[in-house]
Design a protein around this motif. Structure first.
Motif, PDB file in Angstrom:
ATOM      1  N   THR A 146      40.117 -47.872  35.677  1.00 21.89           N
ATOM      2  CA  THR A 146      40.875 -48.528  34.606  1.00 21.89           C
ATOM      3  C   THR A 146      41.894 -47.541  34.047  1.00 21.89           C
ATOM      4  OG1 THR A 146      39.550 -47.852  32.691  1.00 21.89           O
ATOM      5  CG2 THR A 146      38.737 -49.721  33.994  1.00 21.89           C
ATOM      6  N   ALA A 148      42.212 -47.292  30.820  1.00 18.72           N
ATOM      7  CA  ALA A 148      41.749 -47.056  29.450  1.00 18.72           C
ATOM      8  C   ALA A 148      41.739 -45.559  29.156  1.00 18.72           C
ATOM      9  CB  ALA A 148      40.361 -47.645  29.255  1.00 18.72           C
ATOM     10  N   ARG A 150      41.153 -44.359  25.701  1.00 18.04           N
ATOM     11  CA  ARG A 150      40.444 -44.067  24.447  1.00 18.04           C
ATOM     12  C   ARG A 150      38.942 -44.309  24.560  1.00 18.04           C
ATOM     13  NH1 ARG A 150      44.544 -46.786  19.944  1.00 18.04           N
ATOM     14  NH2 ARG A 150      46.415 -45.595  20.536  1.00 18.04           N
ATOM     15  N   GLY A 151      38.464 -44.561  25.777  1.00 22.03           N
ATOM     16  CA  GLY A 151      37.036 -44.738  25.971  1.00 22.03           C
ATOM     17  C   GLY A 151      36.544 -46.142  25.748  1.00 22.03           C
ATOM     18  N   TYR A 152      37.440 -47.100  25.475  1.00 25.19           N
ATOM     19  CA  TYR A 152      36.989 -48.479  25.319  1.00 25.19           C
ATOM     20  C   TYR A 152      37.984 -49.410  26.021  1.00 25.19           C
ATOM     21  CZ  TYR A 152      40.464 -48.755  21.537  1.00 25.19           C
ATOM     22  OH  TYR A 152      41.614 -48.707  20.802  1.00 25.19           O
ATOM     23  N   ILE A 153      37.506 -50.631  26.299  1.00 21.64           N
ATOM     24  CA  ILE A 153      38.293 -51.610  27.036  1.00 21.64           C
ATOM     25  C   ILE A 153      38.735 -52.727  26.097  1.00 21.64           C
ATOM     26  CG2 ILE A 153      38.183 -53.334  28.891  1.00 21.64           C
ATOM     27  CD1 ILE A 153      36.179 -51.495  30.295  1.00 21.64           C
ATOM     28  N   ASP A 154      40.001 -53.124  26.176  1.00 16.55           N
ATOM     29  CA  ASP A 154      40.500 -54.248  25.390  1.00 16.55           C
ATOM     30  C   ASP A 154      41.309 -55.173  26.292  1.00 16.55           C
ATOM     31  OD1 ASP A 154      42.993 -53.055  25.769  1.00 16.55           O
ATOM     32  OD2 ASP A 154      42.932 -52.038  23.823  1.00 16.55           O
ATOM     33  N   THR A 157      43.730 -53.622  28.848  1.00 13.89           N
ATOM     34  CA  THR A 157      43.224 -52.715  29.886  1.00 13.89           C
ATOM     35  C   THR A 157      43.469 -53.306  31.274  1.00 13.89           C
ATOM     36  OG1 THR A 157      41.507 -51.883  28.410  1.00 13.89           O
ATOM     37  CG2 THR A 157      41.226 -51.474  30.767  1.00 13.89           C
TER      38      THR A 157
END
Length: 210
Positions: A146, A148, A150-154, A157
């Motif tokens: 991915t 991504a 910042r360590g998170y998926i939105d 992504t």
């Protein structure tokens, strides 16, 4: 004179024994088992075995993968392949005492295929090996990453799935988003690798090749 001769013989034997001991030590002390998987790999209807062991005496904590295959005579399993290159040490030298940041790879045996699943930066990668003519050859690589950061998926992504069939040489990259009904982008190309890579030659850093 005889005593002097015996003394030199003793020194020579001691030196050879020390060299032999060093050679044994250099092979590693892989005694701590962290993975085991069983299944039929050579299509003879018998159970084969895979193990992954760690050398806890080495400060880098290296790993050794070994595959044991059943024999026609029905006796104990025989070592078919051994590798200390395919799995990254838990504490790589270049990290200066810090862990590599990834899980120890998982292994699966299904329908005669030996699969190795590993974490990589931003995703994971799976290698599929098939036993053929005395070797485990790499036949397929699947990678998921991915963008991504910042360590998170939105919803923004982008997922990139790579499928590389080494037998046909077809390599396909597909970009997608969560909830998307259609792929954002599909890229295909043919890359022939001959001969097919063998499991004992595979290095953990080879993930960059695929």
């Amino acid at each position: 004179m005889k005593n002097i001769y015996l003394y030199f013989v003793f020194i020579l034997i001691s030196a050879q024994m020390n060299l032999f001991a060093q050679n044994i030590q250099n092979k590693g002390n892989y005694t701590y088992q962290v993975r085991e998987e069983q299944g039929d790999l050579n299509n003879d209807g018998k159970t084969d075995k895979l193990t992954v062991k760690m050398d806890t005496t080495d400060e880098t904590r290296p790993f050794r993968l070994q595959v044991f295959l059943s024999q026609p005579n029905g006796k104990k399993l025989t070592l078919a392949v051994s590798s200390t290159k395919i799995i990254e040490p838990q504490y790589p030298i270049e990290k200066q005492g810090e862990p590599n940041g990834y899980q120890i790879p998982n292994f699966f045996i299904e329908k005669g295929i030996l699969s190795m699943w590993s974490e990589i930066k931003g995703g994971n990668i799976t290698y599929d090996f098939k036993y053929r003519k005395g070797n485990f050859e790499l036949i397929n690589v699947k990678k998921l990453t991915t963008n991504a950061t910042r360590g998170y998926i939105d919803e923004n992504t982008i997922f990139t799935e790579t499928n590389f069939n080494l037998i046909s040489g077809l390599r396909t990259e597909t970009d997608d988003k969560l909830g998307s009904k259609k792929a954002l982008s599909i890229r295909k190309k043919t890359v022939l690798i001959r001969p097919l890579p063998k499991i004992q030659d595979q290095k953990f850093s080879d993930k960059e090749l695929y």
